[in-house]
Design a protein around this motif. Structure first.
Motif, PDB file in Angstrom:
ATOM      1  N   VAL A 143     -34.582 -23.273  -3.356  1.00  0.00           N
ATOM      2  CA  VAL A 143     -33.832 -23.434  -2.117  1.00  0.00           C
ATOM      3  C   VAL A 143     -33.951 -24.882  -1.676  1.00  0.00           C
ATOM      4  O   VAL A 143     -35.042 -25.371  -1.420  1.00  0.00           O
ATOM      5  N   ASP A 144     -32.832 -25.568  -1.610  1.00  0.00           N
ATOM      6  CA  ASP A 144     -32.798 -26.967  -1.212  1.00  0.00           C
ATOM      7  C   ASP A 144     -31.837 -27.115  -0.053  1.00  0.00           C
ATOM      8  O   ASP A 144     -30.750 -26.532  -0.059  1.00  0.00           O
ATOM      9  N   SER A 145     -32.207 -27.874   0.943  1.00  0.00           N
ATOM     10  CA  SER A 145     -31.369 -28.001   2.137  1.00  0.00           C
ATOM     11  C   SER A 145     -29.987 -28.522   1.809  1.00  0.00           C
ATOM     12  O   SER A 145     -29.012 -28.225   2.502  1.00  0.00           O
ATOM     13  N   ASN A 146     -29.870 -29.312   0.730  1.00  0.00           N
ATOM     14  CA  ASN A 146     -28.567 -29.863   0.368  1.00  0.00           C
ATOM     15  C   ASN A 146     -27.713 -28.899  -0.445  1.00  0.00           C
ATOM     16  O   ASN A 146     -26.614 -29.238  -0.860  1.00  0.00           O
ATOM     17  N   SER A 147     -28.233 -27.699  -0.712  1.00  0.00           N
ATOM     18  CA  SER A 147     -27.433 -26.712  -1.451  1.00  0.00           C
ATOM     19  C   SER A 147     -27.043 -25.529  -0.576  1.00  0.00           C
ATOM     20  O   SER A 147     -26.360 -24.626  -1.028  1.00  0.00           O
ATOM     21  N   GLU A 148     -27.470 -25.538   0.680  1.00  0.00           N
ATOM     22  CA  GLU A 148     -27.200 -24.427   1.581  1.00  0.00           C
ATOM     23  C   GLU A 148     -25.969 -24.730   2.426  1.00  0.00           C
ATOM     24  O   GLU A 148     -26.070 -25.320   3.502  1.00  0.00           O
ATOM     25  N   VAL A 149     -24.799 -24.373   1.926  1.00  0.00           N
ATOM     26  CA  VAL A 149     -23.558 -24.751   2.609  1.00  0.00           C
ATOM     27  C   VAL A 149     -22.654 -23.538   2.780  1.00  0.00           C
ATOM     28  O   VAL A 149     -22.764 -22.550   2.065  1.00  0.00           O
ATOM     29  N   GLN A 150     -21.743 -23.642   3.749  1.00  0.00           N
ATOM     30  CA  GLN A 150     -20.673 -22.669   3.928  1.00  0.00           C
ATOM     31  C   GLN A 150     -19.580 -23.315   4.764  1.00  0.00           C
ATOM     32  O   GLN A 150     -19.813 -24.301   5.457  1.00  0.00           O
ATOM     33  N   GLY A 151     -18.394 -22.761   4.689  1.00  0.00           N
ATOM     34  CA  GLY A 151     -17.283 -23.265   5.488  1.00  0.00           C
ATOM     35  C   GLY A 151     -16.238 -23.982   4.655  1.00  0.00           C
ATOM     36  O   GLY A 151     -16.359 -24.134   3.438  1.00  0.00           O
ATOM     37  N   LYS A 152     -15.175 -24.434   5.322  1.00  0.00           N
ATOM     38  CA  LYS A 152     -14.072 -25.118   4.645  1.00  0.00           C
ATOM     39  C   LYS A 152     -13.485 -26.205   5.537  1.00  0.00           C
ATOM     40  O   LYS A 152     -13.671 -26.192   6.761  1.00  0.00           O
ATOM     41  N   VAL A 153     -12.768 -27.123   4.888  1.00  0.00           N
ATOM     42  CA  VAL A 153     -12.223 -28.305   5.563  1.00  0.00           C
ATOM     43  C   VAL A 153     -10.721 -28.369   5.331  1.00  0.00           C
ATOM     44  O   VAL A 153     -10.242 -28.120   4.214  1.00  0.00           O
ATOM     45  N   HIS A 154      -9.978 -28.694   6.384  1.00  0.00           N
ATOM     46  CA  HIS A 154      -8.534 -28.883   6.281  1.00  0.00           C
ATOM     47  C   HIS A 154      -8.259 -30.382   6.244  1.00  0.00           C
ATOM     48  O   HIS A 154      -8.589 -31.117   7.178  1.00  0.00           O
ATOM     49  N   LEU A 155      -7.617 -30.796   5.152  1.00  0.00           N
ATOM     50  CA  LEU A 155      -7.461 -32.231   4.875  1.00  0.00           C
ATOM     51  C   LEU A 155      -6.024 -32.556   4.518  1.00  0.00           C
ATOM     52  O   LEU A 155      -5.339 -31.778   3.866  1.00  0.00           O
ATOM     53  N   GLU A 156      -5.573 -33.768   4.935  1.00  0.00           N
ATOM     54  CA  GLU A 156      -4.262 -34.264   4.526  1.00  0.00           C
ATOM     55  C   GLU A 156      -4.410 -35.703   4.061  1.00  0.00           C
ATOM     56  O   GLU A 156      -5.049 -36.531   4.731  1.00  0.00           O
TER      57      GLU A 156
END
Length: 850
Positions: A143-156
């Motif tokens: 378990v590494d803090s830099n591998s614990e992610v979730q969510g998404k980004v809207h980009l143009e």
């Protein structure tokens, strides 16, 4: 050949098969909502070979959590001092949102500091089906803090041509970061996110930063950043600017999401990387991207060193169509209790062909409950169980379709019953620190075994007393089924006087109360798992309670304990009073007292005694007074007489007409110990001689009338005097009650059941089990032609087929209905796959990782 012959036989004797209702017009389902519902069921079994501490005390206090991405949704109890903790915790819950990973984290409990995450198992949503219904060992990952992610980004992204003041031309990249969705909670609260936007290449790293958005997991940034993509050039060199090939292939936009830590270090939330060459054929690109983990070089030497976790996971995703599609399947399932024999019914066949009967039991029980068809179905399958039971001592002790259906029914309808009965005492046990250990081997230093015995006996007596006095709160459905079980057991074993009780106690004590006591969190009786000492106390109480409730053991004055210390402890309870209390309780929850009499049997005498009642008649002159009367209650009626033994009743209230029985406020007549019997005429106001007597009368009157139709949900706690109700001042004597009824309410709690969802689940199970359904169909043909198994018994010898013709007919109906339901499902899948464009919010792009 066999199946064809049987098909002809079935066709000659059967009524028309269940046919689908008129299918909605083509495309109609496109305009109505199809609900996508997810659920997760399974078991966290155990971990092994966890990393030990680097010191003399190598053991850990471990627990496990279930996370949807980074959101914790379940937590096990703490297992103390172990590197191979055995959890054995089942879970079931609805999943209310989309998710990318289902993760299981193993923690080391730390009292003074933050709990340490030892390792995790992270499974992508699309891979869950590969593990469904199977127990699997998973290696724990670091378990590494830099591998614990979730969510998404809207980009143009856009490419613009820019002419500078000195006449040169630049290619400019416009990055519009619009929004994020589904960022994780930080320490249980919404984060304070911001983003860094970088243009990265072999020899450049230009970085810009958005503003911080406060307390949100769905920030709206709407910020635009500009980057120069290539070296400046002039019109003298090229009449039209072109991005140089070697540059665009090597450039990428990187967006990092962070939680603003204020006074502490910022927390990494995830990143996306988008190559600039997505604009090669288009000057504009807009899409949603899933956030990805970042590799910061901090790796464990070997992931196997962290240990492993054994899990059983069953994830389901149901596409629930509009109600009209399910009519034929619901009709066929709801007819199941009437099918003779019951083993030829659609509901029973589903239990036969499912790999795990539990998969079938939950939707079946809920659907049948919703339509008041569970009692006849459970009775029929229980009768089938009894045919194979040779020893009365083993009655209903197996894991058959009947016992599983009743287990699930008690969990669904008995939740409130458990809360009003057990919760106050369980709260006392869990919140106190009394030691109850009586095993000499497990005693701690300084413990006094005699004191512990007294503590344990106090809890057992209190819990037992509450249970045996709780019959009026027992839900009607449970009482109805217990009544049927009792009658069938007596018929099956007519020479055993105790079987009528053991048939009921094997469910209500062994599978209901005892299980809820030992695992209160599972039944929502406690918000958190108890600590190890409390779990041990609850285990000892549960063992004693289930033995006390076992009428067979009590009748022989023996206990079934293997441990000598438990046998010694149980001697305290081998008194006639406990046997009488259990018998009375089992009588009350499984007798005909609560049912309307058919007129063929004698009424059961329940209670009698002298009390005061307020006059029922009305006179123009004078007050209504209180007179002493002799009251008598039977299973049919409540009467009062002028004196004991009188055969002529002054007043009679049929039990079926009682709508509620409640206490009456003292202020009504300035008299204590009053209660009211509310029935179809005027309320009867009664004063008992003392509070104990008043409670006993209220208790027995509630029990005898709890199954009545049209019971009130509210009442007036005061009397109607001088033209108004004293409690709420309503002037109409027929005004609705102003206070919810207390006694008897749990008997008929309305259960919120989504029948379309349950039917969809059953459709999915039939679809998954079509190969076994086909084998069962072939087995019916073989039995019909050859009168039983011949050469290949393995294909069907495990099926219960009592009537091959009727079973074959039902299977044909099931297959026909499933085929018709396949069509709208296939239409929806095609529509969904075409409408969910890659890069949309519903189907975001999975970008590359480091």
């Amino acid at each position: 050949m066999a199946a064809a012959a049987l098909g002809a036989a079935a066709a000659s004797s059967q009524a028309p098969a269940a046919t689908a209702t008129a299918e909605p017009g083509a495309g109609d389902e496109d305009s109505r909502e199809v609900r996508v519902l997810q659920s997760l069921r399974g078991k966290i079994c155990e971990a092994k070979n966890l990393l030990p501490y680097l010191g003399p005390n190598k053991m850990r206090d471990c627990f496990c959590t279930i996370n949807l991405d980074q959101e914790e949704v379940y937590r096990t109890q703490v297992v103390e001092k172990s590197l191979s903790p055995f959890f054995s915790e089942e879970f079931y819950f609805e999943i209310p949102r989309t998710f990318q990973y289902l993760s299981f984290y193993v923690y080391d409990k730390n009292v003074l500091q933050r709990d340490l995450r030892i390792g995790k198992v992270a499974i992508k949503k699309e891979d869950l089906c590969n593990h469904s219904g199977k127990e699997t060992w998973f290696s724990l990952q670091p378990v590494d803090s830099n591998s614990e992610v979730q969510g998404k980004v809207h980009l143009e992204l856009k490419l613009n041509e820019l002419i500078t003041e000195n006449g040169t031309v630049c290619q400019q990249l416009v990055v519009h970061i619009k929004a994020c969705h589904g960022l994780p909670l930080i320490n249980g609260q919404s984060c304070d996110p911001y983003a860094t936007v970088s243009l990265v290449g072999p020899s450049r790293n230009d970085q810009k930063k958005t503003k911080v958005k406060k307390k949100t997991s769905n920030p709206q940034f709407n910020e635009i950043f500009y980057f120069e993509v290539t070296r400046s050039s002039s019109y003298t060199r090229k009449s039209q600017f072109q991005v140089e090939e070697e540059d665009i292939e090597k450039l990428e936009i990187r967006i990092d999401l962070w939680n603003n830590g204020n006074l502490v270090q910022d927390v990494f939330l995830g990143e996306i990387k988008v190559p600039v060459n997505v604009l090669r054929n288009d000057s504009s690109h807009q899409a949603w991207y899933l956030l990805q983990p970042r590799d910061n070089g901090n790796k464990s030497s070997k992931t196997d060193d962290l240990g492993s976790l054994r899990l059983n996971i069953c994830y389901t995703e149901d596409y629930v169509l509009p109600s009209e599609y399910y009519g034929p399947l619901k009709t066929l399932l709801l007819k199941s209790p009437d099918v003779q024999p019951i083993s030829a019914s659609a509901a029973y066949i589903l239990g036969e062909i499912c790999r795990d009967k539990n998969d079938a039991v939950l939707p079946l029980v809920r659907l049948l409950l919703h339509h008041d068809r569970l009692v006849p179905f459970a009775t029929a399958v229980a009768e089938l169980d009894l045919k194979d039971t040779q020893d009365a001592n083993t009655i209903f002790r197996g894991n058959s379709l009947a016992t599983r259906c009743l287990d699930e029914m008690m969990k669904i309808v008995g939740g409130h019953y458990l809360k009003v009965t057990l919760k106050p005492i369980l709260d006392e046990i869990c919140e106190s620190s009394k030691s109850c250990e009586i095993d000499p081997i497990k005693l701690k230093e300084g413990d006094n075994v005699e004191n512990n015995k007294e503590n344990l006996r106090y809890y057992v007596d209190k819990l037992f007393s509450t249970i045996v006095k709780s019959s009026m709160s027992c839900p009607t459905v449970m009482c109805d089924i217990f009544y049927s079980l009792r009658q069938m057991a007596t018929q099956r074993f007519p020479n055993d006087p105790h079987v009528q009780y053991s048939a009921v106690s094997s469910f209500v004590f062994l599978r209901f109360f005892a299980v809820a006591v030992v695992s209160p969190h599972t039944f929502h009786l406690r918000p958190h798992h108890p600590d190890a000492q409390t779990i041990r106390t609850l285990t000892l109480i549960s063992k004693t309670i289930q033995t006390l409730g076992s009428w067979g053991s009590l009748s022989k004055s023996k206990s079934s304990f293997k441990e000598s210390f438990m046998c010694e402890f149980f001697k305290m309870f081998q008194e006639e009073g406990y046997i009488i209390a259990v018998k009375k309780f089992l009588d009350e929850i499984s007798s005909t007292e609560t049912k309307e009499s058919s007129g063929t049997s004698e009424p059961v005498h329940l209670k009698e005694g002298e009390m005061y009642k307020r006059a029922q008649g009305r006179t123009r002159i004078g007050k209504k007074n209180f007179k002493k009367r002799w009251f008598c209650l039977t299973s049919r009626e409540l009467t009062y007489h002028k004196q004991p033994g009188s055969k002529d009743a002054i007043y009679t209230i049929p039990v079926k007409n009682i709508l509620a029985v409640e206490k009456l406020e003292e202020s009504s007549f300035n008299k204590k110990n009053m209660f009211q019997v509310i029935h179809t005429e005027k309320p009867l106001y009664v004063q008992a001689n003392n509070c104990v007597e008043a409670n006993e009368w209220i208790d027995v009157l509630c029990r005898v009338s709890r199954c009545n139709q049209n019971r009130l949900s509210s009442y007036h706690p005061s009397a109607y005097l001088n033209g108004s109700w004293l409690c709420c001042q309503e002037t109409s004597e027929n005004a609705h009650g102003c206070k919810p009824c207390t006694a008897g309410v749990p008997a008929d709690i309305q259960i919120d059941i989504d029948e379309d969802r349950e039917t969809e689940r059953i459709y999915s199970l039939f679809t998954l089990s079509l190969p076994k359904l086909q084998k069962m169909e072939e087995a019916c043909g073989t039995i019909a032609v050859y009168q039983g198994p011949q050469k290949e018994p393995d294909d069907y010898s495990n099926f219960v087929i009592e009537d091959s013709v009727t079973t074959f007919k039902t299977i044909q109906q099931v297959k026909s209905i499933i085929e018709k339901l396949d069509e709208p499902h296939e239409k929806y899948r095609k529509k969904r796959s075409s409408s969910a464009k890659y890069g949309s919010k519903e189907n975001p792009i999975v970008g590359k990782t480091s």
